[in-house]
Design a protein around this motif. Structure first.
Motif, PDB file in Angstrom:
ATOM      1  N   GLN A   3       7.025 -22.979 -13.124  1.00 38.45           N
ATOM      2  CA  GLN A   3       7.697 -23.624 -14.247  1.00 38.45           C
ATOM      3  C   GLN A   3       7.564 -22.800 -15.531  1.00 38.45           C
ATOM      4  OE1 GLN A   3       5.729 -24.934 -11.983  1.00 38.45           O
ATOM      5  NE2 GLN A   3       5.961 -27.140 -11.722  1.00 38.45           N
ATOM      6  N   ILE A   4       6.831 -21.702 -15.466  1.00 41.72           N
ATOM      7  CA  ILE A   4       6.624 -20.838 -16.621  1.00 41.72           C
ATOM      8  C   ILE A   4       7.973 -20.293 -17.122  1.00 41.72           C
ATOM      9  CG2 ILE A   4       6.365 -18.707 -15.271  1.00 41.72           C
ATOM     10  CD1 ILE A   4       4.119 -17.865 -17.146  1.00 41.72           C
ATOM     11  N   THR A   5       8.092 -20.065 -18.419  1.00 46.25           N
ATOM     12  CA  THR A   5       9.328 -19.502 -18.956  1.00 46.25           C
ATOM     13  C   THR A   5       9.423 -18.023 -18.593  1.00 46.25           C
ATOM     14  OG1 THR A   5       8.353 -18.818 -21.070  1.00 46.25           O
ATOM     15  CG2 THR A   5       9.208 -21.073 -20.932  1.00 46.25           C
ATOM     16  N   GLY A   6      10.633 -17.507 -18.626  1.00 47.60           N
ATOM     17  CA  GLY A   6      10.828 -16.096 -18.304  1.00 47.60           C
ATOM     18  C   GLY A   6      10.030 -15.182 -19.219  1.00 47.60           C
ATOM     19  N   THR A   7      10.053 -15.486 -20.503  1.00 47.04           N
ATOM     20  CA  THR A   7       9.319 -14.664 -21.462  1.00 47.04           C
ATOM     21  C   THR A   7       7.825 -14.663 -21.174  1.00 47.04           C
ATOM     22  OG1 THR A   7      10.960 -15.112 -23.192  1.00 47.04           O
ATOM     23  CG2 THR A   7       8.810 -14.328 -23.914  1.00 47.04           C
ATOM     24  N   ASP A   8       7.298 -15.854 -20.814  1.00 45.87           N
ATOM     25  CA  ASP A   8       5.864 -15.951 -20.527  1.00 45.87           C
ATOM     26  C   ASP A   8       5.497 -15.223 -19.239  1.00 45.87           C
ATOM     27  OD1 ASP A   8       5.374 -17.362 -22.829  1.00 45.87           O
ATOM     28  OD2 ASP A   8       5.365 -19.337 -21.859  1.00 45.87           O
ATOM     29  N   LEU A   9       6.399 -15.224 -18.254  1.00 43.63           N
ATOM     30  CA  LEU A   9       6.123 -14.496 -17.012  1.00 43.63           C
ATOM     31  C   LEU A   9       6.067 -12.999 -17.271  1.00 43.63           C
ATOM     32  CD1 LEU A   9       5.639 -14.401 -13.997  1.00 43.63           C
ATOM     33  CD2 LEU A   9       8.131 -14.455 -13.654  1.00 43.63           C
ATOM     34  N   VAL A  10       6.987 -12.516 -18.087  1.00 39.13           N
ATOM     35  CA  VAL A  10       6.977 -11.093 -18.456  1.00 39.13           C
ATOM     36  C   VAL A  10       5.662 -10.751 -19.158  1.00 39.13           C
ATOM     37  CG1 VAL A  10       8.021  -9.374 -19.993  1.00 39.13           C
ATOM     38  CG2 VAL A  10       9.480 -10.839 -18.584  1.00 39.13           C
ATOM     39  N   THR A  11       5.241 -11.631 -20.066  1.00 34.12           N
ATOM     40  CA  THR A  11       3.974 -11.419 -20.775  1.00 34.12           C
ATOM     41  C   THR A  11       2.803 -11.422 -19.798  1.00 34.12           C
ATOM     42  OG1 THR A  11       4.822 -12.468 -22.789  1.00 34.12           O
ATOM     43  CG2 THR A  11       2.425 -12.356 -22.540  1.00 34.12           C
ATOM     44  N   ALA A  12       2.841 -12.319 -18.809  1.00 34.80           N
ATOM     45  CA  ALA A  12       1.762 -12.400 -17.821  1.00 34.80           C
ATOM     46  C   ALA A  12       1.662 -11.104 -17.021  1.00 34.80           C
ATOM     47  CB  ALA A  12       1.992 -13.589 -16.891  1.00 34.80           C
ATOM     48  N   VAL A  13       2.798 -10.548 -16.622  1.00 36.17           N
ATOM     49  CA  VAL A  13       2.793  -9.286 -15.867  1.00 36.17           C
ATOM     50  C   VAL A  13       2.195  -8.168 -16.720  1.00 36.17           C
ATOM     51  CG1 VAL A  13       4.257  -7.501 -14.849  1.00 36.17           C
ATOM     52  CG2 VAL A  13       4.728  -9.912 -14.375  1.00 36.17           C
ATOM     53  N   ARG A  14       2.591  -8.096 -17.976  1.00 35.29           N
ATOM     54  CA  ARG A  14       2.046  -7.063 -18.870  1.00 35.29           C
ATOM     55  C   ARG A  14       0.545  -7.263 -19.072  1.00 35.29           C
ATOM     56  NH1 ARG A  14       6.913  -8.006 -22.827  1.00 35.29           N
ATOM     57  NH2 ARG A  14       8.420  -6.456 -22.100  1.00 35.29           N
ATOM     58  N   THR A  15       0.135  -8.529 -19.178  1.00 37.96           N
ATOM     59  CA  THR A  15      -1.275  -8.835 -19.431  1.00 37.96           C
ATOM     60  C   THR A  15      -2.157  -8.375 -18.282  1.00 37.96           C
ATOM     61  OG1 THR A  15      -0.716 -10.749 -20.810  1.00 37.96           O
ATOM     62  CG2 THR A  15      -2.931 -10.680 -19.887  1.00 37.96           C
TER      63      THR A  15
ATOM     64  N   PRO B 233       0.816  -1.222   0.000  1.00 36.42           N
ATOM     65  CA  PRO B 233       0.000   0.000   0.000  1.00 36.42           C
ATOM     66  C   PRO B 233       0.846   1.267   0.000  1.00 36.42           C
ATOM     67  CG  PRO B 233      -0.883  -1.592   1.565  1.00 36.42           C
ATOM     68  CD  PRO B 233       0.450  -2.105   1.139  1.00 36.42           C
ATOM     69  N   ALA B 234       2.046   1.195   0.585  1.00 38.42           N
ATOM     70  CA  ALA B 234       2.918   2.368   0.630  1.00 38.42           C
ATOM     71  C   ALA B 234       3.573   2.646  -0.715  1.00 38.42           C
ATOM     72  CB  ALA B 234       3.992   2.179   1.709  1.00 38.42           C
ATOM     73  N   LEU B 235       3.912   1.587  -1.451  1.00 40.67           N
ATOM     74  CA  LEU B 235       4.625   1.743  -2.721  1.00 40.67           C
ATOM     75  C   LEU B 235       3.702   1.871  -3.927  1.00 40.67           C
ATOM     76  CD1 LEU B 235       7.458  -0.859  -2.028  1.00 40.67           C
ATOM     77  CD2 LEU B 235       7.693   1.632  -2.104  1.00 40.67           C
ATOM     78  N   ARG B 236       2.447   1.469  -3.788  1.00 40.26           N
ATOM     79  CA  ARG B 236       1.433   1.609  -4.841  1.00 40.26           C
ATOM     80  C   ARG B 236       1.875   1.033  -6.194  1.00 40.26           C
ATOM     81  NH1 ARG B 236      -2.905   2.597  -1.939  1.00 40.26           N
ATOM     82  NH2 ARG B 236      -3.951   3.186  -3.882  1.00 40.26           N
ATOM     83  N   PRO B 237       2.235  -0.242  -6.242  1.00 36.03           N
ATOM     84  CA  PRO B 237       2.586  -0.834  -7.543  1.00 36.03           C
ATOM     85  C   PRO B 237       1.337  -1.041  -8.395  1.00 36.03           C
ATOM     86  CG  PRO B 237       2.486  -2.530  -5.866  1.00 36.03           C
ATOM     87  CD  PRO B 237       2.284  -1.221  -5.150  1.00 36.03           C
ATOM     88  N   HIS B 238       1.566  -1.279  -9.691  1.00 36.09           N
ATOM     89  CA  HIS B 238       0.458  -1.628 -10.580  1.00 36.09           C
ATOM     90  C   HIS B 238       0.151  -3.128 -10.490  1.00 36.09           C
ATOM     91  CE1 HIS B 238       2.322   1.943 -12.726  1.00 36.09           C
ATOM     92  NE2 HIS B 238       1.098   2.345 -12.472  1.00 36.09           N
ATOM     93  N   VAL B 239       1.216  -3.922 -10.301  1.00 38.70           N
ATOM     94  CA  VAL B 239       1.075  -5.382 -10.253  1.00 38.70           C
ATOM     95  C   VAL B 239       1.812  -5.925  -9.033  1.00 38.70           C
ATOM     96  CG1 VAL B 239       1.586  -7.568 -11.440  1.00 38.70           C
ATOM     97  CG2 VAL B 239       0.937  -5.544 -12.775  1.00 38.70           C
ATOM     98  N   ALA B 240       1.173  -6.859  -8.323  1.00 42.28           N
ATOM     99  CA  ALA B 240       1.832  -7.574  -7.231  1.00 42.28           C
ATOM    100  C   ALA B 240       1.949  -9.031  -7.632  1.00 42.28           C
ATOM    101  CB  ALA B 240       1.042  -7.435  -5.929  1.00 42.28           C
ATOM    102  N   VAL B 241       3.178  -9.538  -7.703  1.00 42.12           N
ATOM    103  CA  VAL B 241       3.409 -10.952  -7.997  1.00 42.12           C
ATOM    104  C   VAL B 241       3.532 -11.659  -6.656  1.00 42.12           C
ATOM    105  CG1 VAL B 241       4.927 -12.640  -9.102  1.00 42.12           C
ATOM    106  CG2 VAL B 241       4.598 -10.378 -10.147  1.00 42.12           C
ATOM    107  N   LEU B 242       2.567 -12.518  -6.329  1.00 42.35           N
ATOM    108  CA  LEU B 242       2.443 -13.093  -4.995  1.00 42.35           C
ATOM    109  C   LEU B 242       2.626 -14.612  -5.008  1.00 42.35           C
ATOM    110  CD1 LEU B 242      -0.814 -11.157  -3.962  1.00 42.35           C
ATOM    111  CD2 LEU B 242       1.566 -10.438  -3.592  1.00 42.35           C
ATOM    112  N   ASP B 243       3.567 -15.098  -4.205  1.00 40.16           N
ATOM    113  CA  ASP B 243       3.724 -16.541  -4.031  1.00 40.16           C
ATOM    114  C   ASP B 243       2.510 -17.058  -3.258  1.00 40.16           C
ATOM    115  OD1 ASP B 243       4.718 -19.080  -3.935  1.00 40.16           O
ATOM    116  OD2 ASP B 243       6.275 -18.661  -2.459  1.00 40.16           O
ATOM    117  N   VAL B 244       1.945 -18.174  -3.677  1.00 36.20           N
ATOM    118  CA  VAL B 244       0.743 -18.712  -3.024  1.00 36.20           C
ATOM    119  C   VAL B 244       1.052 -19.245  -1.627  1.00 36.20           C
ATOM    120  CG1 VAL B 244      -0.991 -20.540  -3.132  1.00 36.20           C
ATOM    121  CG2 VAL B 244      -0.473 -19.194  -5.177  1.00 36.20           C
ATOM    122  N   ARG B 245       2.173 -19.938  -1.470  1.00 38.87           N
ATOM    123  CA  ARG B 245       2.485 -20.576  -0.191  1.00 38.87           C
ATOM    124  C   ARG B 245       3.628 -19.840   0.499  1.00 38.87           C
ATOM    125  NH1 ARG B 245       1.636 -27.074  -1.156  1.00 38.87           N
ATOM    126  NH2 ARG B 245      -0.326 -26.902  -2.282  1.00 38.87           N
ATOM    127  N   LEU B 246       3.356 -19.351   1.712  1.00 40.91           N
ATOM    128  CA  LEU B 246       4.330 -18.568   2.470  1.00 40.91           C
ATOM    129  C   LEU B 246       4.512 -19.165   3.860  1.00 40.91           C
ATOM    130  CD1 LEU B 246       2.814 -15.095   1.553  1.00 40.91           C
ATOM    131  CD2 LEU B 246       4.899 -16.068   0.569  1.00 40.91           C
TER     132      LEU B 246
END
Length: 241
Positions: A117-129, A56-69
């Motif tokens: 297991q997603i490829t790096g390119t696909d992860l970048v695409t997912a963030v943009r999507t 909330p302090a940094l106000r990002p557009h996207v948060a990439v969150l690990d499911v298990r912590l």
């Protein structure tokens, strides 16, 4: 790794926050995303508690969150953040192909759910999507989830003695029979307590029962290794509703 089809940098890059309790994973994803001209990582966290303060302090557009912590789960973080920041796009990242976690993530307002297991390119695409307001869900997990919601269980996933039940459902049913609470089951399987509650509710419907002790009796008979045999589920336990 930079994508060859990266769009021209926008006036303001997509601001991304990373939550993962493994530093090596965070560092790898950080380097991957920061190498893209239209993406910038504005912060990281290794725990749910840190994420709920920093995002909330940094106000990002996207948060990439690990499911298990270690101190919770990314789905609960997503739910809390989305209630406070409806404009935030949450992309769930997990090592486990788990339809229950996917359903929980969708209900919590996540924009995407992808496997590590997603490829790096696909992860970048997912963030943009997801940053563009679109959905990014793993196709295989989503199709199986839709089948589950229709009450369908593939024949090769069914448990002998309990037709229509998956191995995960059998596992939880055994734990119910052992007297474990929803919270204890969640900790053992790294699932949110609410997810466990939803699974057990569906188990009761499938079994046609209303109480845990009734489910335990059915489990002790259905999952017994042989006629007259004893299954761990049949041992005495204190059932906490």
């Amino acid at each position: 790794m930079t994508g060859s089809s990266a769009p021209s940098p926008a006036v303001e890059p997509i601001r991304v926050f990373l939550l993962d309790d493994h530093e090596v994973v965070r560092r790898g994803v950080h380097d991957l995303l920061d190498a893209e001209p239209d993406l910038t990582v504005v912060g990281e966290a290794g725990t749910a508690e840190q994420a709920l303060i920093r995002i909330p302090a940094l106000r990002p557009h996207v948060a990439v969150l690990d499911v298990r912590l270690q101190d919770g789960d990314g789905v609960s973080v997503c739910r809390e953040l989305r209630s406070r920041m409806p404009e935030l796009a949450c992309l769930m990242l997990t090592s486990f192909d788990d339809e229950e976690a996917l359903l929980d993530a969708v209900m919590a307002g996540a924009s995407g759910y992808v496997l590590k297991q997603i490829t790096g390119t696909d992860l970048v695409t997912a963030v943009r999507t997801v940053a563009a307001g679109q959905s990014m869900l793993d196709a295989g997990a989503t199709s199986r989830l839709m089948a589950r919601m229709r009450g369908e269980v593939p024949q090769d996933e069914q448990v002998p003695g309990l037709p229509g039940f998956t191995e995960r459902e059998k596992e939880i049913l055994v734990m119910v029979s052992e007297g474990l609470t929803n919270r204890e089951i969640g900790k053992r399987l790294y699932l949110a307590e609410k997810t466990v509650k939803n699974i057990i509710s569906r188990l009761f419907v499938k079994l046609g029962v209303e109480r845990r002790v009734q489910a335990a009796v059915i489990a002790s008979h259905a999952l017994a290794p042989h006629p007259g045999g004893r299954h761990p589920a049949s041992s005495p336990a204190s059932y906490r509703e």
